[in-house]
Design an enzyme around this catalytic site. Structure first.
Site, PDB file in Angstrom:
ATOM      1  CB  CYS A  74     -18.288   8.438 -31.833  1.00 58.89           C
ATOM      2  SG  CYS A  74     -16.831   7.541 -31.425  1.00 58.89           S
ATOM      3  CB  CYS A  83     -21.548   3.398 -34.585  1.00 64.54           C
ATOM      4  SG  CYS A  83     -21.623   3.126 -32.825  1.00 64.54           S
ATOM      5  CD  GLU A 343     -27.986 -21.546 -24.263  1.00 66.14           C
ATOM      6  OE1 GLU A 343     -28.847 -20.856 -24.840  1.00 66.14           O
ATOM      7  OE2 GLU A 343     -26.788 -21.580 -24.600  1.00 66.14           O
ATOM      8  CG  ASP A 388     -33.792 -15.133 -28.844  1.00 66.28           C
ATOM      9  OD1 ASP A 388     -33.308 -14.646 -29.889  1.00 66.28           O
ATOM     10  OD2 ASP A 388     -33.693 -14.571 -27.731  1.00 66.28           O
ATOM     11  CB  CYS A 415     -30.228 -11.025 -33.618  1.00 63.43           C
ATOM     12  SG  CYS A 415     -29.364 -12.579 -33.742  1.00 63.43           S
TER      13      CYS A 415
HETATM   14  N1  SAH Z   1     -33.239 -16.245 -25.465  1.00 65.39           N
HETATM   15  C1  SAH Z   1     -32.021 -15.880 -24.802  1.00 65.39           C
HETATM   16  C2  SAH Z   1     -30.764 -16.215 -25.587  1.00 65.39           C
HETATM   17  C3  SAH Z   1     -30.755 -15.838 -27.042  1.00 65.39           C
HETATM   18  S1  SAH Z   1     -29.184 -15.855 -27.830  1.00 65.39           S
HETATM   19  C4  SAH Z   1     -32.037 -14.425 -24.403  1.00 65.39           C
HETATM   20  O1  SAH Z   1     -32.820 -13.641 -24.931  1.00 65.39           O
HETATM   21  O2  SAH Z   1     -31.256 -14.053 -23.533  1.00 65.39           O
HETATM   22  C5  SAH Z   1     -29.075 -17.426 -28.522  1.00 65.39           C
HETATM   23  C6  SAH Z   1     -28.726 -18.511 -27.550  1.00 65.39           C
HETATM   24  O3  SAH Z   1     -28.699 -19.731 -28.280  1.00 65.39           O
HETATM   25  C7  SAH Z   1     -27.379 -18.378 -26.877  1.00 65.39           C
HETATM   26  O4  SAH Z   1     -27.551 -18.504 -25.495  1.00 65.39           O
HETATM   27  C8  SAH Z   1     -26.565 -19.555 -27.442  1.00 65.39           C
HETATM   28  O5  SAH Z   1     -25.670 -20.093 -26.484  1.00 65.39           O
HETATM   29  C9  SAH Z   1     -27.653 -20.540 -27.765  1.00 65.39           C
HETATM   30  N2  SAH Z   1     -27.382 -21.534 -28.814  1.00 65.39           N
HETATM   31  C10 SAH Z   1     -26.593 -21.421 -29.906  1.00 65.39           C
HETATM   32  N3  SAH Z   1     -26.689 -22.513 -30.668  1.00 65.39           N
HETATM   33  C11 SAH Z   1     -27.579 -23.358 -30.063  1.00 65.39           C
HETATM   34  C12 SAH Z   1     -28.105 -24.634 -30.387  1.00 65.39           C
HETATM   35  N4  SAH Z   1     -27.746 -25.275 -31.489  1.00 65.39           N
HETATM   36  N5  SAH Z   1     -28.993 -25.179 -29.548  1.00 65.39           N
HETATM   37  C13 SAH Z   1     -29.379 -24.529 -28.416  1.00 65.39           C
HETATM   38  N6  SAH Z   1     -28.908 -23.326 -28.060  1.00 65.39           N
HETATM   39  C14 SAH Z   1     -28.019 -22.727 -28.867  1.00 65.39           C
END
Ligand code: SAH
Length: 550
Positions: A74, A83, A343, A388, A415
């Site tokens: 790029c 990046c 969520e 997650d 992540c």
């Molecule tokens: N497992 C899903 C989302 C992962 S990202 C996937 O793979 O698509 C993390 C998610 O946690 C997001 O959707 C965010 O909105 C949510 N989140 C953030 N803080 C939170 C909390 N305190 N309790 C519940 N969900 C939360």
């Protein structure tokens, strides 16, 4: 050797930092050097010396063989903040990411590497044009004749000035066409771009998402106003509707002085309120506010890994915490008796419920709220818990609740290897042993990495053994203290945020670290002290973790 500002030294680079910068050491003292790679020997000029690390600049590369350096594809690589490791071969990127995960788990997580099964990192087949989502800032720029024109691009590293780019090398190619249409519309109709300094101008961001399997596209214009005139709106729609795959066009109002991209008011101007995609054979509806992984090919591999680690037979009760639109929940539901998802974003929960119906999956139930509040309230037994979380990791209360639910297995999808390692250590102290680790690269050319970990419940004798091991691995208090300046430097270096001593003191106090009185107390009874905003709190906590103060 005592280093001084402006001093020139020969430096061998031996590691890569979180933002893709090279790290070299002089008698154990770390120097961060932008655009230098492990394996290279450079002539470096010292720019800044902190107590525990400093910064240097490359003056000359003396030796670069074997570093894996490649010509970035790029033209704005190195300038655009996106990046950070495009100048490193993809093979080396993967090796670096795998090492980063392992290092964090050992250093922060206190893991004994021999006790863990390390599965090889899953790399991408083609680490270009993979992203399905972009949020481009729009700003006025001046051309060579000094005329203002609207431009889109990405922020230069740690700034809010734009590096103009419409054909980003990691985005899906459809994005360029859409950006060009919107920019021409702005030019033709003299629509202004947002100006942060004066909080004036209209268009703040262009947010685009494309579903990989169906080709459906949504576009959202984020504006600094409650609306736009009907004629402007009509011309915009006319121009965008004809783009192949266009499914929904949104207008989002964000009139706040904030770095948060989306405002609360989302209006569908045309088409439908979601795009539909598939992962495996499960269909998903995705609304603009919902989280959805940005790399569709790798997402399937990530979820397959999580599913394999969950070890389901069809009899299990499973909790999927931080479940977004129910992506992992529905994947798991195919092999579980019952799945509960939690969520915080209401639109995502609505998508999750809709997605269950869409796929005829009826053994799932979704709850909306913060996991750390919802789960303790419901606290039902579980066989498997999947988490997650966002980068900041899991809330401590939630981890306690999870171990209290006594699942046989915990699958941690993360992540951020740093917060993952912190949480793995906490779970280790509560009787959960890290069994298996697999990193999945979702972010080719950038430094981030996704990791899936399997932890399983120990018998009580094993539990005691692990706790003893942890104690032995802990650093002494003397080794673990960092000064306020070091914490500030660390936060600035890793997040670009400036934090005050007051904020650091507030966060330390929250973490139970006894603090000097003068930082904590308001100067007079009724004085109002500024409160550390959540974003800065997370960054300070990360630094405290790094220095092992919490
Ligand atoms: N497992 C899903 C989302 C992962 S990202 C996937 O793979 O698509 C993390 C998610 O946690 C997001 O959707 C965010 O909105 C949510 N989140 C953030 N803080 C939170 C909390 N305190 N309790 C519940 N969900 C939360």
């Amino acid at each position: 050797m005592k280093l001084k500002k402006n001093q020139e030294i020969t430096l061998k680079i031996d590691d890569l930092g979180n933002n893709g910068e090279g790290i070299g050491h002089v008698d154990g003292y770390a120097l961060f050097v932008k655009n230098a790679l492990p394996g290279e020997t450079i002539r470096a000029r010292i720019m800044k010396c902190g107590k525990s690390y400093g910064y240097a600049r490359v003056m000359e590369v003396l030796e670069e063989s074997g570093s894996g350096r490649v010509d970035p594809r790029c033209p704005v690589a190195g300038r655009c903040g996106g990046c950070t490791i495009q100048h490193l071969s993809y093979e080396r990127q993967l090796a670096y990411k795998a090492k980063k995960v392992r290092d964090c788990l050992v250093r922060i997580g206190g893991i004994d590497t021999d006790q863990v099964e390390w599965l090889p990192i899953i790399g991408m087949e083609n680490p270009w044009q993979y992203r399905n989502k972009a949020q481009f800032p729009v700003r006025m720029q001046r051309d060579n004749e000094g005329r203002l024109y609207p431009a889109v691009g990405f922020y230069a590293e740690r700034t809010h000035s734009i590096v103009p780019v419409t054909d980003c090398a990691i985005q899906h190619p459809c994005m360029k066409g859409i950006l060009d249409v919107i920019l021409s519309w702005m030019q033709d109709w003299h629509v202004t771009a947002y100006d942060e300094g004066s909080h004036s101008g209209l268009v703040r961001h262009i947010y685009i998402r494309r579903a990989y399997h169906t080709g459906q596209i949504m576009v959202c214009l984020v504006i600094n106003s409650r609306g736009i005139s009907p004629s402007l709106q009509e011309t915009l729609l006319q121009n965008l509707k004809g783009i192949p795959g266009m499914t929904g066009i949104f207008l989002n109002s964000n009139t706040e002085r904030t770095n948060v991209i989306l405002g609360t008011e989302m209006k569908l101007l045309w088409g439908q309120g979601y795009i539909e995609d598939r992962i495996g054979h499960i269909r998903y509806h995705i609304s603009p506010q919902s989280f959805y992984q940005v790399n569709p090919e790798q997402t399937e591999k990530l979820y397959q890994t999580a599913l394999a680690f969950a070890g389901l037979s069809g009899e299990e009760t499973v909790w999927d915490l931080y479940c977004g639109i129910g992506t992992i929940s529905l994947f798991l539901a195919q092999r579980a008796k019952k799945v509960y998802g939690v969520e915080i974003v209401p639109e995502a929960v609505q998508n999750a419920r809709e997605n269950a119906r869409l796929n005829g999956i009826d053994n799932v139930e979704f709850f909306c709220g913060a996991a750390e509040e919802v789960v303790p309230r419901l606290a039902r037994p579980a066989d498997v818990v999947v988490v997650d979380p966002p980068r900041k990791g899991c809330d401590g209360v939630l981890l306690d609740t999870i171990t209290g639910m006594a699942p046989e297995r915990i699958v941690y999808v993360s992540c951020d290897p740093g917060t993952l390692a912190r949480d793995v250590k906490k779970l280790g102290g509560k009787g959960y042993k890290l069994e298996r680790v697999r990193a999945v690269d979702m972010f080719g050319q950038g430094g981030n990495i996704e990791t899936v970990c399997l932890l399983s419940k120990l018998h009580s004798e094993q539990h005691i053994e692990v706790e003893l091991q942890m104690d032995e691995l802990d650093l002494t208090a003397a080794e673990s203290k960092a000064t306020y300046e070091e914490i500030k430097d660390y936060v600035l270096e890793h997040t670009g945020l400036k934090v005050s001593s007051l904020y650091i003191a507030q966060v330390k106090e929250k973490c139970g670290i006894i603090e000097r009185v003068n930082y904590n107390l308001p100067k007079s009874e009724n004085s109002r002290q500024p409160k550390c905003p959540p974003e800065k709190e997370a960054a300070i906590r990360e630094a405290l973790e790094y220095f092992r103060m919490v």
